[in-house]
Design an enzyme around this catalytic site. Structure first.
Site, mmCIF file in Angstrom:
data_model
loop_
_atom_site.group_PDB
_atom_site.id
_atom_site.type_symbol
_atom_site.label_atom_id
_atom_site.label_comp_id
_atom_site.label_asym_id
_atom_site.label_seq_id
_atom_site.Cartn_x
_atom_site.Cartn_y
_atom_site.Cartn_z
ATOM 1 N N ASP A 180 0.844 -1.202 0.000
ATOM 2 C CA ASP A 180 0.000 0.000 0.000
ATOM 3 C C ASP A 180 0.879 1.251 0.000
ATOM 4 O OD1 ASP A 180 -2.216 1.641 0.143
ATOM 5 O OD2 ASP A 180 -2.991 0.794 2.013
ATOM 6 N N ALA A 193 1.450 5.503 1.050
ATOM 7 C CA ALA A 193 1.365 6.269 2.305
ATOM 8 C C ALA A 193 1.475 7.749 1.978
ATOM 9 C CB ALA A 193 2.472 5.858 3.264
ATOM 10 N N GLY A 225 -4.455 7.667 4.469
ATOM 11 C CA GLY A 225 -5.852 8.072 4.393
ATOM 12 C C GLY A 225 -6.105 9.258 3.492
ATOM 13 N N GLY A 226 -5.024 9.708 2.806
ATOM 14 C CA GLY A 226 -5.211 10.802 1.855
ATOM 15 C C GLY A 226 -6.265 10.457 0.813
ATOM 16 N N GLU A 230 -7.852 0.033 4.866
ATOM 17 C CA GLU A 230 -6.398 -0.152 4.729
ATOM 18 C C GLU A 230 -5.803 -0.680 6.030
ATOM 19 O OE1 GLU A 230 -5.248 3.173 1.353
ATOM 20 O OE2 GLU A 230 -5.379 3.808 3.417
HETATM 21 C C1 5RP Z 1 -5.334 6.131 0.633
HETATM 22 C C2 5RP Z 1 -3.943 6.209 1.102
HETATM 23 C C3 5RP Z 1 -2.883 6.285 0.055
HETATM 24 O O1 5RP Z 1 -2.086 5.172 0.164
HETATM 25 C C4 5RP Z 1 -2.082 7.533 0.260
HETATM 26 O O2 5RP Z 1 -2.973 8.649 0.229
HETATM 27 C C5 5RP Z 1 -1.000 7.692 -0.813
HETATM 28 O O3 5RP Z 1 -1.594 7.875 -2.048
HETATM 29 P P1 5RP Z 1 -0.748 8.141 -3.364
HETATM 30 O O4 5RP Z 1 -0.043 6.871 -3.689
HETATM 31 O O5 5RP Z 1 -1.785 8.527 -4.393
HETATM 32 O O6 5RP Z 1 0.205 9.274 -3.081
HETATM 33 O O7 5RP Z 1 -3.642 6.189 2.273
HETATM 34 O O8 5RP Z 1 -6.245 6.173 1.690
#
Ligand code: 5RP
Length: 233
Positions: free
Chosen positions: A82, A84, A96-97, A104
């Site tokens: 995942d 971050a 959580g962005g 998650e």
């Molecule tokens: C989603 C998340 C994502 O993993 C986090 O926001 C990173 O996103 P990105 O890979 O688009 O920068 O936590 O809830």
């Protein structure tokens, strides 16, 4: 982060996997690249059963032909990969962005290992520059917000606590909740904040992932670093 760096991090994480893996599949633009790499490998015979961490990732996996199960069908996973929003030297995270923090965290904690994929801009000394997502029940939102504010005050944390999407049309998570984004700037004691948030009844989950990630695969212009948690003290 450039698309190229996302793909590099995703590819390096994929290289850590063995065929037959029971896999948690993250959410976000970096996780999307990982899903594309995974799907290409599945077409070439790589065996996997994935549990997606959001409806968005589920849709992409289904579209690309990645075999899926639910966490009810497969409650124990080998690895979750995942993205971050922030990563500190102990591999504590803000996530959580993309609004998927609850699923998650459930999926990552059901996995033996969590691998984080990111570019080097996500590395920080202290968490908090990225607004902390706090998923809350819609019932009693006002009271929950007051509770979060009081907790923040008690920990010396200042900054706006904003309802994601705005009051008129808030963002709603896959679980039917809303999100408060807390712009604390710097969270010196993330454990105290995480513990305190858990005590507020309307808080469903928060985006502090403390002690959950085992490995971060971080891409930069210079290459890909595999980072393990630096133990404090
Ligand atoms: C989603 C998340 C994502 O993993 C986090 O926001 C990173 O996103 P990105 O890979 O688009 O920068 O936590 O809830």
């Amino acid at each position: 982060m450039s698309l190229e760096l996302k793909i590099r991090a995703a590819q390096a994480a994929f290289d850590e996997l063995e065929s037959g893996v029971r896999l948690g599949i993250g959410t976000g633009s970096t996780a999307d690249e990982f899903i594309r790499i995974l799907a290409a490998a599945v077409k070439d015979g790589f065996e996997v059963v994935g549990v997606p961490t959001s409806e968005r990732s589920r849709a992409l996996c289904e579209e690309l032909g990645v075999p899926l199960a639910t966490l009810e069908e497969m409650p124990e996973l080998d690895i979750t990969v995942d993205g971050a929003d922030e990563i500190d030297p102990a591999l504590n995270l803000i996530k959580g962005g993309g609004g998927a923090l609850l699923r998650e965290k459930i999926v990552a904690c059901a996995s033996k290992t969590m691998i984080v994929i990111a570019d080097s801009s996500k590395l920080v000394e202290t968490l908090g520059a990225f607004p902390l997502p706090i998923e809350v029940n819609r019932f009693g939102l006002g009271a929950t917000r007051v509770g979060v504010r009081k907790l923040a005050d008690s920990l010396g944390l200042t900054g706006e606590i904003a309802l994601r999407g705005g009051e008129a049309d808030p963002f709603v998570t896959d679980g039917g909740h809303v999100i408060l984004d807390a712009s604390f700037g710097r969270i010196p004691d993330s454990k105290a904040l995480a513990d305190g948030l858990k005590e507020i009844p309307g808080v469903v989950q928060h985006g502090l992932f403390l002690g959950i990630a085992s490995l971060a695969v971080v891409a930069s212009r210079d290459g890909v670093d595999v980072i393990r948690p630096q133990v404090e003290g």
